[in-house]
Write an enzyme that holds these catalytic residues in place. Structure first.
Site, mmCIF file in Angstrom:
data_model
loop_
_atom_site.group_PDB
_atom_site.id
_atom_site.type_symbol
_atom_site.label_atom_id
_atom_site.label_comp_id
_atom_site.label_asym_id
_atom_site.label_seq_id
_atom_site.Cartn_x
_atom_site.Cartn_y
_atom_site.Cartn_z
ATOM 1 N N GLU A 162 20.218 24.000 -49.942
ATOM 2 C CA GLU A 162 20.942 24.829 -50.896
ATOM 3 C C GLU A 162 22.322 25.088 -50.192
ATOM 4 O OE1 GLU A 162 19.281 26.135 -48.351
ATOM 5 O OE2 GLU A 162 20.404 27.713 -47.654
ATOM 6 N N LYS A 214 27.304 26.868 -38.708
ATOM 7 C CA LYS A 214 26.360 26.275 -39.397
ATOM 8 C C LYS A 214 25.788 24.893 -39.053
ATOM 9 C CE LYS A 214 25.947 29.349 -43.567
ATOM 10 N NZ LYS A 214 27.243 29.811 -43.611
ATOM 11 N N SER A 270 32.350 33.426 -36.346
ATOM 12 C CA SER A 270 31.576 32.528 -37.023
ATOM 13 C C SER A 270 32.022 31.497 -37.782
ATOM 14 C CB SER A 270 30.580 33.207 -37.974
ATOM 15 O OG SER A 270 31.309 33.973 -38.908
HETATM 16 C C1 LIG Z 1 27.519 31.246 -43.888
HETATM 17 C C2 LIG Z 1 28.449 31.807 -42.854
HETATM 18 C C3 LIG Z 1 28.009 33.151 -42.646
HETATM 19 C C4 LIG Z 1 26.892 33.925 -42.977
HETATM 20 O O1 LIG Z 1 25.703 33.435 -42.352
HETATM 21 P P1 LIG Z 1 24.624 33.824 -41.281
HETATM 22 O O2 LIG Z 1 23.581 33.236 -41.488
HETATM 23 O O3 LIG Z 1 24.425 35.375 -41.773
HETATM 24 O O4 LIG Z 1 25.498 33.721 -40.307
HETATM 25 C C5 LIG Z 1 28.878 33.880 -41.621
HETATM 26 N N1 LIG Z 1 30.081 33.226 -41.472
HETATM 27 C C6 LIG Z 1 30.382 32.003 -41.777
HETATM 28 C C7 LIG Z 1 31.889 31.569 -41.385
HETATM 29 C C8 LIG Z 1 29.666 31.283 -42.560
HETATM 30 O O5 LIG Z 1 29.967 30.064 -43.105
#
Ligand SMILES: *Cc1c(COP(=O)(O)O)cnc(C)c1O
Length: 410
Positions: free
Chosen positions: A123, A101, A390
């Site tokens: 948000e 993010k 992620s």
């Molecule tokens: C917010 C988040 C997601 C989901 O958001 P995407 O916009 O689909 O990437 C996935 N993994 C983590 C670790 C997150 O914080």
């Protein structure tokens, strides 16, 4: 004004079109009062995208503040355990504030600064996007207001405190279900009233144009790096790239620079929750239909009257009723495949990565791992499976322990 696109943004894909459409998806479904701010944002962004100074400033911040490039890690022990494809992990979990993010927060806040906006709003659901936004605002000395549903604030009290430590004001949202969708509505209301001084940082590849395009561009660094890294390590591209999909930002970032390589299979993994029945999951491509929600046309979980269905997932970050329009476009055309992992499979994958590799993944990312656990054994040892990790799971330890039926001391 459509200007030339610098090479680092991969000129191969010029979607969306000038009206913000990815085929029949996307577009601008916004109140009259936001049409001008959205048009100004589009123009400012297209200028910035073509401006080498902006791109250099963005790259420097990714390097020096966020910690890029992230590792491409060869998970030998997990590979041996699963007994199939060679598994690589793209380590977005190693970034500052704990997830991908921060890439988008840096890009949008840098843009806001260039536009002369001194106030940032965002948000947040689980708190990851709010935390990344608060951190970058602190770094730039900008005023920061984070909208968060009251239910989410209770569930994520540690993240609320983290945001406040970094100087953000966290505003509780008490409307609706008091979760993410309601926080988005409140943030939009604020933006309508204050757009002259304020930029709204949307946290995923979602919403009215230009947000899905802009967030994708800021996240495509994931696959621009992984592509170069895998070529260096293996001398060829991966056979399969897997990423979890909430709104879709880490996935589109992880896929983008492979889209025009048909030999690379791309799979997005949605939240299968408890079961694929209304209210029990967030797998939009398994139970959703075409519709419009919060700014764009896409696939949405809704009942026959068009009422938005409730959602459930063990991971807050995937718990949303709609999916980014670019994913809907590539799903419809068969370029990106979608699957889902349920809560149980996800928790198993979470434990497995901890045990086999000593890496604690976010529950969101554990959905992608759960899918890898299913397909790796069916692939051959000379094939390469790349999983986008992620985010890190420190934020999820309490929740995971409870879901696994274990009691932690308070
Ligand atoms: C917010 C988040 C997601 C989901 O958001 P995407 O916009 O689909 O990437 C996935 N993994 C983590 C670790 C997150 O914080």
């Amino acid at each position: 004004m459509q200007t030339t696109v610098p090479p680092e943004i991969a000129p191969r894909f010029l979607l969306p079109d000038a009206s913000g459409h990815f085929g029949e998806f996307g577009g601008i479904f916004a109140p009259e009062t936001l049409v001008t701010p959205l048009a100004e944002l589009t123009e400012a962004y297209l200028d910035a995208r073509a401006n080498p100074d902006f791109q250099n400033e963005f790259s420097a911040l990714l390097r020096e503040y966020a910690g890029r490039p992230t590792l491409l890690y060869r998970a030998d022990k997990l590979t041996r355990y699963l007994g199939g494809a060679k598994i690589y992990l793209k380590r977005e979990d190693l970034l500052h504030t704990g997830a991908h993010k921060i890439n988008n927060a840096i890009g949008q806040i840098l843009l806001a600064k260039h536009m002369g906006k001194r106030r940032i709003i965002a948000e947040t659901g689980a708190g990851q996007h709010g935390t990344a936004t608060a951190a970058v605002c602190a770094r730039f000395g900008l005023e920061c207001v984070i909208y968060m549903g009251e239910t989410d604030m209770e569930r994520q009290s540690l993240n609320v405190y983290r945001m406040r430590l970094m100087g953000a004001e966290v505003r509780p949202v008490s409307t609706g279900q008091k979760t993410l969708k309601d926080a988005v509505n409140e943030a939009f209301r604020d933006w309508v009233a204050n757009s002259r001084t304020t930029h709204y940082v949307i946290g995923t590849a979602y919403g009215a144009h230009p947000f899905p395009m802009m967030v994708r561009d800021f996240q495509q660094v994931i696959s621009s790096e992984s592509r170069a890294q895998i070529l260096q390590a293996e001398g060829r591209l991966p056979d399969h790239v897997v990423a979890c999909v909430g709104g879709g930002s880490n996935a589109i970032g992880a896929f983008f620079n492979y889209l025009d390589e048909p030999q690379v299979t791309l799979t997005g993994v949605e939240a299968g929750g408890r079961a694929i029945i209304p209210g029990e999951h967030a797998a939009r491509f398994a139970g959703g239909r075409f519709g419009v929600l919060q700014g764009c046309a896409t696939y949405i979980l809704q009942d026959s009257e068009g009422q938005i269905e409730g959602t459930h997932s063990v991971s807050a970050g995937l718990d949303y009723a709609a999916v980014g329009p670019e994913h809907a476009y590539y799903w419809k055309r068969g370029r990106i495949h979608f699957s889902h992992a349920n809560d149980g499979e996800t928790l198993d994958a979470f434990k497995l990565l901890c045990r086999e590799e000593g890496i604690l993944p976010a529950l969101e990312s554990s959905h992608a791992l759960a899918y890898a656990v299913k397909i790796a054994p069916k692939m051959s040892p000379d094939q390469i499976l790349l999983v986008n990790l992620s985010g890190r799971g420190d934020k999820d330890v309490w929740h995971a322990a409870r879901a696994l039926g274990e009691l932690l001391p308070t």
